[in-house]
Structure formats: structure tokens, C-alpha cells
Design a protein around this motif. Structure first.
Motif, mmCIF file in Angstrom:
data_model
loop_
_atom_site.group_PDB
_atom_site.id
_atom_site.type_symbol
_atom_site.label_atom_id
_atom_site.label_comp_id
_atom_site.label_asym_id
_atom_site.label_seq_id
_atom_site.Cartn_x
_atom_site.Cartn_y
_atom_site.Cartn_z
ATOM 1 N N LEU A 462 0.853 -1.184 0.000
ATOM 2 C CA LEU A 462 0.000 0.000 0.000
ATOM 3 C C LEU A 462 0.886 1.231 0.000
ATOM 4 C CD1 LEU A 462 -2.597 -0.937 2.790
ATOM 5 C CD2 LEU A 462 -2.983 -0.963 0.346
ATOM 6 N N GLU A 466 -2.577 5.536 1.029
ATOM 7 C CA GLU A 466 -3.610 4.510 1.101
ATOM 8 C C GLU A 466 -3.678 3.900 2.496
ATOM 9 O OE1 GLU A 466 -3.780 2.645 -3.435
ATOM 10 O OE2 GLU A 466 -2.301 1.882 -2.004
ATOM 11 N N GLU A 467 -2.505 3.693 3.106
ATOM 12 C CA GLU A 467 -2.454 3.123 4.448
ATOM 13 C C GLU A 467 -3.133 4.026 5.463
ATOM 14 O OE1 GLU A 467 -1.944 0.140 6.764
ATOM 15 O OE2 GLU A 467 -0.605 0.013 5.043
ATOM 16 N N LEU A 470 -7.043 3.869 4.928
ATOM 17 C CA LEU A 470 -7.467 2.559 4.438
ATOM 18 C C LEU A 470 -8.937 2.279 4.714
ATOM 19 C CD1 LEU A 470 -6.772 -0.107 3.089
ATOM 20 C CD2 LEU A 470 -6.051 -0.990 5.318
ATOM 21 N N ASN A 473 -11.287 4.359 2.625
ATOM 22 C CA ASN A 473 -11.160 3.993 1.214
ATOM 23 C C ASN A 473 -11.805 2.638 0.910
ATOM 24 O OD1 ASN A 473 -9.799 6.305 0.366
ATOM 25 N ND2 ASN A 473 -7.796 5.475 0.955
ATOM 26 N N LEU A 474 -11.641 1.713 1.844
ATOM 27 C CA LEU A 474 -12.251 0.395 1.641
ATOM 28 C C LEU A 474 -13.770 0.494 1.641
ATOM 29 C CD1 LEU A 474 -10.096 -2.163 3.683
ATOM 30 C CD2 LEU A 474 -10.172 -1.805 1.220
ATOM 31 N N ARG A 518 -5.885 -1.575 -6.120
ATOM 32 C CA ARG A 518 -6.284 -0.418 -5.317
ATOM 33 C C ARG A 518 -6.391 -0.819 -3.854
ATOM 34 N NH1 ARG A 518 -11.758 1.549 -7.910
ATOM 35 N NH2 ARG A 518 -11.545 3.156 -6.287
ATOM 36 N N PHE A 519 -5.749 -0.040 -2.985
ATOM 37 C CA PHE A 519 -5.849 -0.220 -1.534
ATOM 38 C C PHE A 519 -5.484 -1.637 -1.095
ATOM 39 C CE2 PHE A 519 -9.298 2.668 -2.980
ATOM 40 C CZ PHE A 519 -8.643 3.865 -2.669
#
Length: 612
Positions: A462, A466-467, A470, A473-474, A518-519
Motif C-alpha cells: 500500500l 492509502e495506508e 485505508l 477507502n475500503l 487499489r488499496f
């Protein structure tokens, strides 16, 4: 050797007849050959025996000839009987058809008993045409046909055709006797209406014509007809039960419009409900079975099509072609038992053809549709008039059709594009539906790829951004990838639990697969519009579905383990490709472009190989 009149004597040995051939017919033939007697156009003794082999596909199709006549006579109630008596190995089955139609006057009854005797010869506005069906149908089952008809209460006129008795006649021309007047029906026939049949087993399931304490003659009323076929020796099945069940199944469909219009049809005192293979009739059997808001199919169009009465001829008549779309969105969620056994969606009755409101064909006709499984979810119904019998290849006994080439072409021209569009629409829905197969949880291949990821040499990474975001985003990703029937929370839990996600898309211009990373998730999208889906992915999916369905039906089938099945292996192959591709193109625009080009070129090459 020539005699004095310059005619050749024909010794009896010239006749190479079988030992069981009609003796009267043999005597007439020898007389004609030896004495030069006048030759009848038809030898009754042999003709009536030959007509026993006129060729009905099933007992039900022969019985339908009598039902046709009853409907044409204005009957509102028709009853079919199969009475089985005696021990199983020596069982005897009598068949009969009763109707409360207009009946026949004695002179009409006599004509109707003759072959070719018809009150509506070649009149194509009704069901019958030639005046042959009643006799040939009855004699195809039994060597004896007893006919009873009346036009006033207790005045039953009887005519009988007996193959053996006529075969013994020695007259050159066999004439029918006058009808016999009876004030009561014979006991063996009266019992059909007053006593329960052996099948159905329970008398409570049977609605007798005559209730207890009711007078039979009064119930039979002022008009009607009975065709009785005793001791049948040529039946499709040896048991009355099987004959009854087959007759109910077929006649519920063949006469669905008449039943829907008020006709009361019974087989062994069991009422026959209309079964509509197009699922468009709101009062047909299927509608009663469903506790759903949507109970019928949707009519997409009803197109009139002009068809030449004869090939290369100028005279035409109109047929009506209707296309129905079954409610796949609502019915695809029903259990397999309901779909298969109750609704009978998968019975391949894709095309139904009706001649003057009576069905003459129901089945698959792939030259008008397709061989793909999508055809289970729509129906074509074609109505045509009797004037087009030759064009549709309708035989005298109304068993099936053999469409002339120009008729098929006219129909295909009228509906071909609509069928192609509908096929694609249903394929698209089925492709999207696959994504909801395991709503709320990862599929077997997604779970297996996720579990194996800890053993991969290079982990999925990631970005720092993104981290940091997370979870949020998820949740956004889960909403975007939510499957049919999933809640937002179920989609989130599924996406959170799996590093591999398989989605479906239907796009004629897309490659057969697409990859995103992604992610920390590898997202593999399979294109249901590419031939790859129809020729490889879908057949592998069905292998598992067929085994599962067979087990549900109690059939011993080779078990397809979901964890090790060929579909899982294929999905893992694609996901491993997706993972490798995602690793290669990470932060490398040049590699990304190369992979995109490879994917497009590979997909197009694969498409041509599969379809060329």
C-alpha cells in the motif's frame, strides 16, 4: 391361361397374404381377380385394418382428436377416461371421451362413422378438416370404436366400428347399418360416470360427472357424444396412471386457451388446469404457484407477418409472432425446485405454435432462437390460421409442424434483430448475477488466493496515503463493488476480508479481463460479453452447478469440489496474472501501457480464434 372372355384367371396362390389377414377381404379380392367383378375404390376389409397404423406419436395425441371434435361441437365440458381392470400382467384398459356438445342426429352420426364423412370437409376455420380423425384415432388404440350420440334426453344412438367384424365381411362394398336407438347406456359405459377410477388412488381427488343420488340420464342432458374404445391393445403406456399423467401434462398446454376461456376438461375425473409455456396468462397454473408480485412474463411485441400460402405464390395470410420475456430478475432467485419442477422453466418449450387457438407444436427451434442457455428466459408464440397448413407442414393428425424454408425466413426476418438484442440483454444480467453468487462473503477462489498471499515472495504493498485512509477507502471501494443483494456493510466486510476481488462487466468493446490494484486489493473484472465467458468460463461454472443440481434431485453425481474445481483453478490463473501484472506496472507508466496493449491484442486474437 386365358379364358373364353380373354381374361386371365388368377389362382388363389397369387395372393401372398399373411395368415391373420382379413378373411372377407381375401374372398373379395379373389372374386375380383377371378370373375372380373367391379373393383371398389376402397377395400373396406383391408383399409380399416391398415388405418390402425395411421401413426399417432402417443396415446394422448390420438385422444386429442376426440377432444378437438368435442370443442368443435361446442362442448363446455369434456371428460377423458382410462379405466384399468384385472391383474397387472393381464390388465385391460378401456378408454373413452365424453362431451356435452351439440351431439349428432342419426343420419349425421352414420356419416360421421364413415371414413371421409365430414360436415366440414377442408373447412380450415375450425380444428378438424377431413372427417378421418375420430375413426383413425380410436382404432389406433382399440380394434373397436363404439360411438354414442344424442340430441334429446335418453335417446342415445349408437354406431360401432369393429375391425375384426368388418374384416369378415364378404361383400364387395361394405355399407354401414343404421344407428341403434337406446334408452340407456350400457352398464360398462355408465360406470365411467358413476364410479371413481382406479387412478387417482383417492376418490376424494376425483370430481365425478354424477354425484351420489343424482340421475345419470338427467346429468347427461339433452345432447352429447361418447367415444368408447374397449380393451385397448395399442397404447403408449401399459398403466392407466401413466396415461393419465401424460394426458394431463400435454392437454393442459395444448388446450390452454380453451380452458382459460371456460372449458372444463377432466382426465379420470381430475380437473385439468391450463399450463402456459409463455407464462403470459394470468389464470394459468404457474400464476397460482407463485407468491410473488410478478407472476407473468412481459410481452415485448406482437408482430403480424405476411406469409405466402404456397411457395412462390402471390396469395398470403397473416401470422402473429409474439415475443415474451420471462421475469428473470424476480424468478432467478427462486429455488431450483420451483424453477425446474413447478414452473418448468427449463423444459425447452421455447417456441409454441397454435393453429386456430389449438397448440400443434411446442419445443426448441434453435433456427429461430439460439442454442445458448439464455433461451430459457424468453418464449416465442406463433399463431397461424388453417389456410397456412401446407406452409407450416401440419399433418392431418395435427402432430407437430415442419415449417417450409420460406416461412422460417419470414419469421427470422421479422424478429431476428429483436432476438439478438434480447439474448445480449439476458447474457448481461446473467453475467452480473454471477457476482452475487456469494453475496456478503468472498468466493472460494478469492478466499484461497487471499490465504495463499502470505506465502508469496513479494507482498502486495500500500502507498503511505492509502495506508493512512485505508478504512474510509475500503468503504468507498466496497460501495462501488457492491453485489446484488448485498448491504453496504456486507460489501465492506467482504472487501475487507479479501485481498482479491472478482467482478463482472458486460461490454462488447472490452478485453476479456481487466486488472486494477487499489488499496492493497487486486480487482479482476471478467467481461461477460467476450466469447471467453460463453465458451470457457460459463461452461466450467455450469459443471459445478449441474453436479449440485443433480445431488439436490437425489441423483448420484460426480462431486465437483468447489475448492479444487476447474472454475476455481481458472479464476486463480487469472488472479495470479492480475497480481503479477499489478506488481509489474506499479509506478511504471511505460510497463502499464505495454500491459494494456498486450491485454487488448491478446483478447482480440482470442476472440477471433473462438468465433471465426
Amino acid at each position: 391361361m386365358l379364358n373364353s372372355e380373354n381374361t386371365r384367371e388368377a389362382p388363389e396362390s397369387v395372393l401372398n397374404w399373411a395368415p391373420d389377414a382379413p378373411k372377407g377381404g381375401k374372398a373379395v379380392m379373389n372374386r375380383v381377380l377371378k370373375d372380373g367383378a367391379s373393383v371398389p375404390l376402397f377395400f373396406a376389409q383391408t383399409l380399416i385394418a391398415s388405418l390402425r397404423d395411421v401413426g399417432y406419436n402417443t396415446t394422448t395425441s390420438a385422444i386429442c382428436e376426440h377432444v378437438d371434435n368435442a370443442i368443435q361441437a361446442g362442448a363446455t365440458e369434456i371428460r377423458v377416461y382410462f379405466r384399468q381392470t384385472g391383474k397387472q400382467k393381464e390388465a385391460v384398459i378401456d378408454a373413452a371421451v365424453y362431451d356435452n356438445g351439440s351431439g349428432m342426429a342419426p343420419n349425421v352420426l352414420k356419416v360421421a362413422t364413415s371414413f371421409g364423412g365430414s360436415m366440414s370437409f377442408n373447412n380450415r376455420s375450425g380444428i378438424g378438416r377431413f372427417g378421418m380423425g375420430m375413426k383413425t384415432a380410436a382404432l389406433s388404440m382399440s380394434p373397436v370404436m363404439e360411438l354414442y350420440s344424442w340430441q334429446e334426453a335418453t335417446a342415445y344412438y349408437n354406431m360401432t366400428l369393429d375391425v375384426e367384424a368388418i374384416g369378415k365381411e364378404r361383400a364387395n362394398t361394405v355399407e354401414l347399418p343404421d344407428p341403434t336407438l337406446m334408452t340407456e347406456l350400457p352398464d360398462e359405459i355408465a360406470e365411467l360416470f358413476t364410479k371413481p377410477m382406479g387412478f387417482p388412488n383417492s376418490a376424494a381427488e376425483q370430481e365425478l360427472l354424477v354425484d351420489r343420488g343424482e340421475d345419470l340420464n338427467e346429468r347427461l342432458g339433452s345432447s352429447g357424444t361418447i367415444v368408447y374404445m374397449p380393451e385397448c391393445d395399442r397404447l403408449t403406456h401399459a398403466k392407466a396412471r401413466t396415461l393419465v399423467e401424460h394426458a394431463v401434462k400435454e392437454m393442459s398446454r395444448v388446450y390452454r386457451r380453451a380452458i382459460s376461456g371456460g372449458l372444463r376438461l377432466f382426465v379420470n375425473n381430475r380437473s385439468v388446469e391450463a399450463f402456459d409455456p409463455t407464462y403470459s396468462m394470468p389464470n394459468a397454473r404457474h400464476a397460482r404457484l407463485l407468491d410473488l408480485e410478478v407472476k407473468t412474463s412481459r410481452l415485448l411485441f406482437a408482430k403480424p407477418v405476411d406469409v405466402p400460402v404456397r411457395e412462390h405464390g402471390s396469395e398470403t395470410d397473416k401470422i402473429i409472432v409474439r415475443l415474451y420475456r420471462l421475469p428473470i430478475e424476480e424468478w432467478s432467485t427462486l429455488t431450483r425446485k420451483v424453477q425446474k419442477n413447478d414452473l418448468q422453466i427449463f423444459n425447452s418449450l421455447t417456441v409454441s405454435m397454435l393453429r386456430n387457438d389449438r397448440e400443434v407444436f411446442a419445443g426448441a427451434m434453435t433456427e429461430l432462437t439460439t442454442r445458448h442457455a439464455v433461451t430459457h428466459w424468453y418464449r416465442i408464440q406463433i399463431d397461424f390460421p388453417g389456410s397456412l397448413d401446407e406452409a407450416f407442414g401440419v399433418a392431418a393428425n395435427k402432430q407437430g409442424v415442419r415449417l417450409k424454408g420460406y416461412v422460417k425466413e419470414a419469421i427470422k426476418k421479422a424478429i431476428g434483430e429483436d432476438i439478438a438484442t434480447l439474448n445480449q440483454e439476458i447474457k448481461h444480467f446473467q453475467g452480473m448475477q454471477k457476482s452475487a453468487r456469494n453475496g456478503g462473503q468472498p468466493s472460494a477462489s478469492e478466499a484461497r488466493a487471499t490465504e495463499a498471499d502470505q506465502h508469496q515472495a513479494k507482498p502486495l504493498e500500500l502507498t503511505a496515503e492509502e495506508e493512512a485512509q485505508l478504512d474510509a477507502n475500503l468503504r468507498a471501494l466496497a460501495i462501488a463493488l457492491r453485489r446484488n443483494g448485498e448491504t453496504d456493510e456486507q460489501a465492506y466486510e467482504r472487501v475487507k476480508a479479501s485481498k482479491y476481488l472478482i467482478e463482472f462487466k458486460h461490454d462488447e468493446y472490452w478485453p476479456f479481463y481487466h486488472v486494477e490494484h487499489r488499496f492493497g486489493r487486486v480487482i479482476l473484472t471478467i467481461n461477460t460479453a467476450h466469447p471467453f465467458f460463453e465458451h470457457l468460463y460459463e461452461p466450467l461454472r455450469k459443471m459445478g452447478a449441474v453436479a449440485e443440481t443433480m445431488e439436490e434431485d437425489g441423483i448420484d453425481a460426480p462431486h465437483v469440489e468447489e475448492q479444487d474445481g476447474p472454475l476455481v483453478a481458472l479464476e486463480l490463473l487469472l488472479m495470479s496474472l492480475a497480481r503479477a501484472q499489478a506488481q509489474i506496472v506499479a509506478s511504471n507508466e511505460e510497463a502499464k501501457k505495454t500491459m494494456e496493449t498486450l491485454r487488448r491484442e491478446w483478447s482480440e486474437t482470442y476472440r477471433v480464434q473462438l468465433t471465426a
